[in-house]
Structure formats: structure tokens, C-alpha cells
Motif scaffolding. Structure first.
Motif, mmCIF file in Angstrom:
data_model
loop_
_atom_site.group_PDB
_atom_site.id
_atom_site.type_symbol
_atom_site.label_atom_id
_atom_site.label_comp_id
_atom_site.label_asym_id
_atom_site.label_seq_id
_atom_site.Cartn_x
_atom_site.Cartn_y
_atom_site.Cartn_z
ATOM 1 N N MET A 1 0.840 -1.193 0.000
ATOM 2 C CA MET A 1 0.000 0.000 0.000
ATOM 3 C C MET A 1 0.880 1.250 0.000
ATOM 4 S SD MET A 1 -2.598 1.483 2.878
ATOM 5 C CE MET A 1 -1.362 1.282 4.111
ATOM 6 N N TYR A 2 1.501 1.499 -1.129
ATOM 7 C CA TYR A 2 2.362 2.670 -1.186
ATOM 8 C C TYR A 2 2.053 3.603 -2.342
ATOM 9 C CZ TYR A 2 4.884 0.342 2.481
ATOM 10 O OH TYR A 2 5.197 -0.257 3.662
ATOM 11 N N THR A 3 1.458 3.080 -3.406
ATOM 12 C CA THR A 3 1.109 3.975 -4.508
ATOM 13 C C THR A 3 -0.152 4.731 -4.131
ATOM 14 O OG1 THR A 3 -0.331 2.428 -5.689
ATOM 15 C CG2 THR A 3 2.047 2.305 -6.178
ATOM 16 N N PHE A 4 -0.373 5.840 -4.797
ATOM 17 C CA PHE A 4 -1.555 6.648 -4.507
ATOM 18 C C PHE A 4 -2.830 5.836 -4.738
ATOM 19 C CE2 PHE A 4 -3.847 10.907 -5.506
ATOM 20 C CZ PHE A 4 -4.275 11.015 -4.193
ATOM 21 N N SER A 5 -2.844 5.034 -5.788
ATOM 22 C CA SER A 5 -4.017 4.190 -6.058
ATOM 23 C C SER A 5 -4.259 3.206 -4.922
ATOM 24 C CB SER A 5 -3.847 3.430 -7.369
ATOM 25 O OG SER A 5 -3.823 4.322 -8.449
ATOM 26 N N GLU A 6 -3.201 2.566 -4.454
ATOM 27 C CA GLU A 6 -3.329 1.612 -3.344
ATOM 28 C C GLU A 6 -3.775 2.305 -2.064
ATOM 29 O OE1 GLU A 6 0.105 -1.646 -4.600
ATOM 30 O OE2 GLU A 6 0.706 0.185 -3.562
ATOM 31 N N ILE A 7 -3.248 3.488 -1.834
ATOM 32 C CA ILE A 7 -3.621 4.259 -0.645
ATOM 33 C C ILE A 7 -5.097 4.632 -0.698
ATOM 34 C CG2 ILE A 7 -3.281 6.485 0.513
ATOM 35 C CD1 ILE A 7 -0.281 6.213 -0.278
ATOM 36 N N LYS A 8 -5.562 5.102 -1.845
ATOM 37 C CA LYS A 8 -6.980 5.486 -1.968
ATOM 38 C C LYS A 8 -7.889 4.282 -1.759
ATOM 39 C CE LYS A 8 -6.435 7.909 -5.855
ATOM 40 N NZ LYS A 8 -6.730 8.760 -7.017
ATOM 41 N N ILE A 9 -7.483 3.118 -2.233
ATOM 42 C CA ILE A 9 -8.285 1.905 -2.019
ATOM 43 C C ILE A 9 -8.329 1.554 -0.537
ATOM 44 C CG2 ILE A 9 -8.334 -0.603 -2.408
ATOM 45 C CD1 ILE A 9 -7.260 0.036 -5.286
ATOM 46 N N ALA A 10 -7.183 1.572 0.127
ATOM 47 C CA ALA A 10 -7.133 1.259 1.559
ATOM 48 C C ALA A 10 -7.942 2.267 2.375
ATOM 49 C CB ALA A 10 -5.688 1.223 2.038
ATOM 50 N N LEU A 11 -7.859 3.536 2.005
ATOM 51 C CA LEU A 11 -8.631 4.563 2.700
ATOM 52 C C LEU A 11 -10.120 4.318 2.505
ATOM 53 C CD1 LEU A 11 -8.732 7.233 4.302
ATOM 54 C CD2 LEU A 11 -8.709 8.416 2.093
ATOM 55 N N SER A 12 -10.513 4.080 1.282
ATOM 56 C CA SER A 12 -11.920 3.823 0.971
ATOM 57 C C SER A 12 -12.446 2.616 1.745
ATOM 58 C CB SER A 12 -12.081 3.612 -0.540
ATOM 59 O OG SER A 12 -13.417 3.377 -0.861
ATOM 60 N N GLU A 13 -11.644 1.570 1.810
ATOM 61 C CA GLU A 13 -12.049 0.370 2.549
ATOM 62 C C GLU A 13 -12.204 0.666 4.039
ATOM 63 O OE1 GLU A 13 -9.015 -2.479 1.502
ATOM 64 O OE2 GLU A 13 -10.011 -2.992 -0.394
ATOM 65 N N SER A 14 -11.278 1.438 4.608
ATOM 66 C CA SER A 14 -11.374 1.756 6.041
ATOM 67 C C SER A 14 -12.624 2.583 6.332
ATOM 68 C CB SER A 14 -10.114 2.479 6.532
ATOM 69 O OG SER A 14 -10.054 3.822 6.105
ATOM 70 N N LEU A 15 -12.935 3.518 5.445
ATOM 71 C CA LEU A 15 -14.125 4.354 5.630
ATOM 72 C C LEU A 15 -15.404 3.532 5.481
ATOM 73 C CD1 LEU A 15 -12.852 7.432 3.586
ATOM 74 C CD2 LEU A 15 -13.094 7.302 6.082
ATOM 75 N N ALA A 16 -15.445 2.655 4.494
ATOM 76 C CA ALA A 16 -16.630 1.817 4.261
ATOM 77 C C ALA A 16 -16.878 0.879 5.446
ATOM 78 C CB ALA A 16 -16.463 1.011 2.968
ATOM 79 N N LYS A 17 -15.819 0.319 6.011
ATOM 80 C CA LYS A 17 -15.978 -0.589 7.151
ATOM 81 C C LYS A 17 -16.523 0.140 8.366
ATOM 82 C CE LYS A 17 -12.612 -4.016 5.704
ATOM 83 N NZ LYS A 17 -11.305 -4.647 5.941
ATOM 84 N N ILE A 18 -16.123 1.385 8.556
ATOM 85 C CA ILE A 18 -16.654 2.164 9.679
ATOM 86 C C ILE A 18 -18.131 2.468 9.446
ATOM 87 C CG2 ILE A 18 -16.525 4.369 10.923
ATOM 88 C CD1 ILE A 18 -13.438 4.220 10.378
#
Length: 181
Positions: free
Chosen positions: A1-18
């Protein structure tokens, strides 16, 4: 999780889970305190305020930002440094991120609506950033981490969301188990 695309996916997933989690919290558990620390409602207030603050940091004009002058840290380095400083009593929470009396009057749907707005604002605030600009500027001075680039701020925000989700889930489980006794 280091590219901007990977970061945006991880962020989106964390927000959706909350968001999914908020929908599972019963009104009886939302404001209950299983420990001396925050209730689920208080943690939600903190997350909403934090994520909205992150969105504001990312909306700053590049003209107002300073160039990055520190060595860049990856995800693991950010989390390790944060945990070490937090463990040594370095806890500093800005006042605007601490739950207030209004928090105790909010209900589940209001938290869900407020969190959805914060999540949307955070994701939209990234629209002007690119892979090439994430490390160029300091977007904020974190109370424990010091100056952080946009990428480092995203790393911390993802960790912060995941950390509080795990904490709230544990509180929910504890309270539900106690209610069954």
C-alpha cells in the motif's frame, strides 16, 4: 500500500468498514462506556472530526504549503513512530477532536450521516493530488509525528480509522456479552 491508487483503495475500505459498523451499533450500546475511556459515540465523534480535519488539510492551496524537508516515512515507519510516542505518554489530542456534550445527544443515524459526509469530503479532497505531489509538501504538523506529507497523512489516517474501528468493535462485543449475562 504505497502507490496513490493503493492508498486510496485502503482509505476507501477503512471508511466503508466504519460506515458498515455504525449501522450495527444498537442505541443501547452507542453511548455506553465499558471502560473509563471513550464510548463508541465518543470515538465516532473523534473519527468524524479527525477525518474532516484531514479533508481540510488536503484542500489547502499548494501555494500555502511548505516544501517537505524531512526524510519520508513509509506506512510501517509512521505507525511504529506513532505507537512509540503514544506509549511513552506523548498523547496530545487537539481540543476540536475531543468529544463534547453534544456527542451525548447524537443518535446512530446522525453519526452515520456525519461520518458519511466526512468520508465523502476526505475522498473528494484528494482529487487535486497526484502520485508526484504526495511527497512534495508538508500538509500538517501532527502532535506526535511532527510535519507530515500528504502521503504520510494518508498513512496515518488509514491507521487511525482501522485502530478506532477495532476499538469500537471490541467495545461493542464486550457490551453485548455483558448484556447477555
Amino acid at each position: 500500500m504505497y502507490t496513490f491508487s493503493e492508498i486510496k483503495i485502503a482509505l476507501s475500505e477503512s471508511l466503508a468498514k466504519i460506515e458498515q459498523f455504525i449501522q450495527t451499533v444498537s442505541p443501547a450500546i452507542l453511548h455506553a462506556k465499558p471502560t473509563v475511556k471513550w464510548s463508541i459515540a465518543e470515538e465516532l465523534f473523534h473519527l468524524i472530526s479527525s477525518d474532516m480535519g484531514s479533508a481540510q488539510a488536503f484542500c489547502q492551496s499548494v501555494a500555502t504549503l511548505r516544501e517537505t524537508k524531512h526524510n519520508l516515512r513509509n506506512y510501517n515507519e509512521i505507525i511504529t513512530e506513532y505507537r512509540e510516542k503514544y506509549a511513552t505518554g506523548g498523547t496530545v489530542i487537539p481540543t476540536r477532536l475531543i468529544p463534547n456534550e453534544e456527542t451525548h445527544n447524537r443518535q446512530q443515524m446522525q453519526f452515520l450521516d456525519d461520518f458519511s459526509k466526512a468520508a465523502s469530503a476526505l475522498q473528494q479532497s484528494l482529487s487535486t493530488w497526484t502520485e508526484d505531489t504526495l511527497d512534495l509538501f508538508t500538509v500538517w504538523k501532527h502532535p506526535l509525528l511532527g510535519p507530515v506529507t500528504a502521503r504520510e497523512m494518508l498513512f496515518f489516517t488509514i491507521f487511525h480509522n482501522r485502530h478506532h474501528l477495532a476499538s469500537m468493535q471490541a467495545k461493542q462485543t464486550c457490551l453485548e456479552n455483558n448484556a447477555k449475562m
